[in-house]
Design an enzyme around this catalytic site. Structure first.
Site, PDB file in Angstrom:
ATOM      1  N   CYS A  53     -21.907 -27.860  15.812  1.00 49.13           N
ATOM      2  CA  CYS A  53     -21.493 -28.323  17.131  1.00 49.13           C
ATOM      3  C   CYS A  53     -22.616 -27.950  18.090  1.00 49.13           C
ATOM      4  O   CYS A  53     -23.645 -27.420  17.685  1.00 49.13           O
ATOM      5  CB  CYS A  53     -20.135 -27.772  17.547  1.00 49.13           C
ATOM      6  SG  CYS A  53     -20.032 -25.995  17.777  1.00 49.13           S
ATOM      7  N   CYS A  66     -22.057 -33.046  18.466  1.00 51.52           N
ATOM      8  CA  CYS A  66     -23.476 -32.835  18.787  1.00 51.52           C
ATOM      9  C   CYS A  66     -24.254 -34.140  18.812  1.00 51.52           C
ATOM     10  O   CYS A  66     -25.415 -34.174  19.202  1.00 51.52           O
ATOM     11  CB  CYS A  66     -24.137 -31.814  17.860  1.00 51.52           C
ATOM     12  SG  CYS A  66     -24.172 -32.272  16.128  1.00 51.52           S
ATOM     13  N   CYS A  77     -28.129 -33.798  16.133  1.00 55.40           N
ATOM     14  CA  CYS A  77     -28.047 -33.288  14.769  1.00 55.40           C
ATOM     15  C   CYS A  77     -29.049 -34.037  13.902  1.00 55.40           C
ATOM     16  O   CYS A  77     -29.055 -35.265  13.890  1.00 55.40           O
ATOM     17  CB  CYS A  77     -26.639 -33.499  14.215  1.00 55.40           C
ATOM     18  SG  CYS A  77     -25.391 -32.546  15.083  1.00 55.40           S
TER      19      CYS A  77
END
Length: 134
Positions: A11, A85, A89
């Protein structure tokens, strides 16, 4: 999949959702899964309401801390589960990615964190059953 699957929860701050998911999967997996968590922009500490919510279910995560997301962590994982995210990511071909849409516990009190924890617990149990037959 290898004998022991490796799961990475990601996250933004690694202070709430991913920490809860990692602790729950580690607990329920009981050594059948390697678990990591990380954040694309790690916070300075865990969300206190998240620590308290996890203590309510018998899991002490008070010694945990937000960790930065690294390419090595992603490369080592069989499954990468993102939680808000987005494009931050890293993506590697051949990895299995899941995106869990969950409310962010940041700035929320214990009453708001409990249902997030419980939803993560349900998802973690389903993932474990799929990965490790458990």
């Amino acid at each position: 999949m290898p004998d022991i699957p490796e799961v990475l929860f990601v996250c933004v701050h690694n202070a709430g959702r991913s920490q809860m998911a990692a602790a729950l999967l580690d607990h329920h997996g009981a050594g059948r899964v390697v678990v990591r968590s990380a954040g694309s922009q790690p916070a300075s500490q865990l969300n206190p309401a998240v620590v308290e919510a996890m203590a309510e279910v018998g899991l002490d995560i008070s010694k945990e801390f937000p960790k930065p997301l690294t390419e090595d962590a992603v490369k080592a994982s069989d499954v990468v589960i993102t939680m808000g995210c987005g494009d931050e990511c890293p993506y590697f071909p051949g990895k299995r990615y899941l995106d869990w849409q969950l409310e962010d516990p940041a700035g929320q009190g214990l009453d708001a964190v409990r249902p997030i924890r419980d939803e993560i617990d349900q998802r973690v149990r389903a993932l474990l059953a799929e990965l490790a037959g458990g």
